[in-house]
Design a protein around this motif. Sequence first.
Motif, short mmCIF file in Angstrom:
data_model
loop_
_atom_site.label_atom_id
_atom_site.label_comp_id
_atom_site.label_asym_id
_atom_site.label_seq_id
_atom_site.Cartn_x
_atom_site.Cartn_y
_atom_site.Cartn_z
N MET A 130 0.82 -1.21 0.00
CA MET A 130 0.00 0.00 0.00
C MET A 130 0.85 1.26 0.00
O MET A 130 0.43 2.29 -0.51
CB MET A 130 -0.95 0.00 1.21
CG MET A 130 -2.08 -1.01 1.08
SD MET A 130 -3.42 -0.69 2.25
CE MET A 130 -2.58 -0.97 3.80
N ILE A 131 2.06 1.18 0.58
CA ILE A 131 2.96 2.33 0.55
C ILE A 131 3.46 2.56 -0.87
O ILE A 131 3.49 3.69 -1.36
CB ILE A 131 4.16 2.10 1.51
CG1 ILE A 131 3.68 2.14 2.96
CG2 ILE A 131 5.24 3.16 1.29
CD1 ILE A 131 4.74 1.76 3.96
N ILE A 132 3.84 1.49 -1.57
CA ILE A 132 4.38 1.61 -2.92
C ILE A 132 3.29 1.97 -3.92
O ILE A 132 3.49 2.82 -4.80
CB ILE A 132 5.08 0.30 -3.33
CG1 ILE A 132 6.27 0.02 -2.41
CG2 ILE A 132 5.55 0.36 -4.78
CD1 ILE A 132 6.89 -1.35 -2.60
N ILE A 139 -5.62 -1.47 -4.53
CA ILE A 139 -4.71 -2.06 -3.54
C ILE A 139 -5.33 -2.05 -2.15
O ILE A 139 -5.05 -2.92 -1.34
CB ILE A 139 -3.35 -1.32 -3.55
CG1 ILE A 139 -2.26 -2.18 -2.90
CG2 ILE A 139 -3.44 0.00 -2.82
CD1 ILE A 139 -1.88 -3.39 -3.70
N TYR A 140 -6.21 -1.07 -1.88
CA TYR A 140 -6.87 -1.01 -0.57
C TYR A 140 -7.92 -2.11 -0.46
O TYR A 140 -8.13 -2.68 0.62
CB TYR A 140 -7.48 0.38 -0.36
CG TYR A 140 -6.44 1.47 -0.43
CD1 TYR A 140 -5.65 1.76 0.67
CD2 TYR A 140 -6.23 2.20 -1.60
CE1 TYR A 140 -4.67 2.74 0.62
CE2 TYR A 140 -5.25 3.19 -1.67
CZ TYR A 140 -4.48 3.45 -0.56
OH TYR A 140 -3.51 4.41 -0.63
N TRP A 141 -8.58 -2.40 -1.57
CA TRP A 141 -9.53 -3.52 -1.61
C TRP A 141 -8.77 -4.83 -1.40
O TRP A 141 -9.23 -5.72 -0.66
CB TRP A 141 -10.25 -3.52 -2.96
CG TRP A 141 -11.09 -4.74 -3.20
CD1 TRP A 141 -12.38 -4.95 -2.80
CD2 TRP A 141 -10.69 -5.92 -3.90
NE1 TRP A 141 -12.81 -6.18 -3.20
CE2 TRP A 141 -11.80 -6.81 -3.89
CE3 TRP A 141 -9.52 -6.32 -4.54
CZ2 TRP A 141 -11.75 -8.05 -4.48
CZ3 TRP A 141 -9.47 -7.57 -5.13
CH2 TRP A 141 -10.58 -8.42 -5.09
N LEU A 142 -7.60 -4.96 -2.03
CA LEU A 142 -6.77 -6.16 -1.86
C LEU A 142 -6.36 -6.32 -0.39
O LEU A 142 -6.41 -7.43 0.16
CB LEU A 142 -5.54 -6.08 -2.75
CG LEU A 142 -4.51 -7.21 -2.58
CD1 LEU A 142 -5.12 -8.55 -2.97
CD2 LEU A 142 -3.26 -6.93 -3.41
N LEU A 232 1.18 -10.92 -10.21
CA LEU A 232 0.57 -10.00 -11.17
C LEU A 232 1.01 -8.55 -11.00
O LEU A 232 1.35 -7.88 -11.99
CB LEU A 232 -0.96 -10.10 -11.09
CG LEU A 232 -1.74 -9.30 -12.14
CD1 LEU A 232 -1.36 -9.78 -13.55
CD2 LEU A 232 -3.24 -9.45 -11.93
N PRO A 233 1.06 -7.99 -9.76
CA PRO A 233 1.50 -6.59 -9.64
C PRO A 233 2.92 -6.36 -10.14
O PRO A 233 3.23 -5.29 -10.66
CB PRO A 233 1.41 -6.33 -8.12
CG PRO A 233 0.46 -7.34 -7.61
CD PRO A 233 0.66 -8.54 -8.46
#
Length: 301
Positions: A130-132, A139-142, A232-233
């Motif tokens: 979340m920082i990156i 990303i918040y949902w993840l 994936l990211p």
Amino acid sequence: MNPIQDFFDIELVKGITVLNFFCILWIIGCIICLLMYLQRIRISKQMLLAISKTAKKRKVSSFIKSDTLSDYPVWVTNLVSVPMVLVLKEVILLPEKKFSEIELEAILQHEIQHVKNHDIYIKQFSNLLMIIYWWFLPIYWLNNNINLALEIRADAKATKHLEKADVLKYAYTLVTIEGKFDYTAIDKSLSISSNFFLQESPNVLIYRIHYLLNSDFKRKSNALILLIVILLPFISNIIILEPWYEYPHKNDGTISDTELIEEAYLYEENGTYYIIYQNEKSLVSNPDELMNMGIPLKKEK
């Protein structure tokens, strides 16, 4: 030209393009998120120090039957309002409230699984993501779904060897004690380094009850699919899409700069300049440009 690349190459001010601006914005966002993360860790350590000084220190075996490997420290304190586990310290925190034997069994077995699974490391990895990727809203949902998956896995392992009737009791316990907890500022400050028995969101509890009642958590996820989701990211950042262009046939037969430098030369005749290439002579209007390229000049003898 690539219109996306053209957009990023637009110069906003002298020496700074749109791409430079977005990179600077991303770096500033990462620094701010990292500082906020470190601040939360600092506050969490201060809270833990205060709890350590005042808590009643027990063991899991003081409350329920436990083997030696699972007999983790249990700190009973009035500074927290919800049960949680400090995985890095392998300490379970219990609020000073009255719990039945069934409730204590469910709470402690669940928290023991968080310790054994080393869930805090997964949680910290999610925090770093979340920082990156602070700018990428999914990303918040993840992160929320990772926390949900950790809770469901802890429930699954805590009830793995139970009969169906005991699993139902465990699920019923989740519902009955949910109303006993009221999240405080201290609880939230410890959230960065802890796993809670119950999450603040009622949706998390609904999902956990659903999985317990239907035993969906016993279905194994395909390892290949999980690997692809994790990678994936990272894979998405190494794939570069380029637009397709039709081959420019009009350039067939043209001469490259390298060929000119290696095989051609300039020739001056009565103040007029010519370029000689493969024994063919062509008039040159701007010889200085060709000489700057490195094409040699031979003057008339």
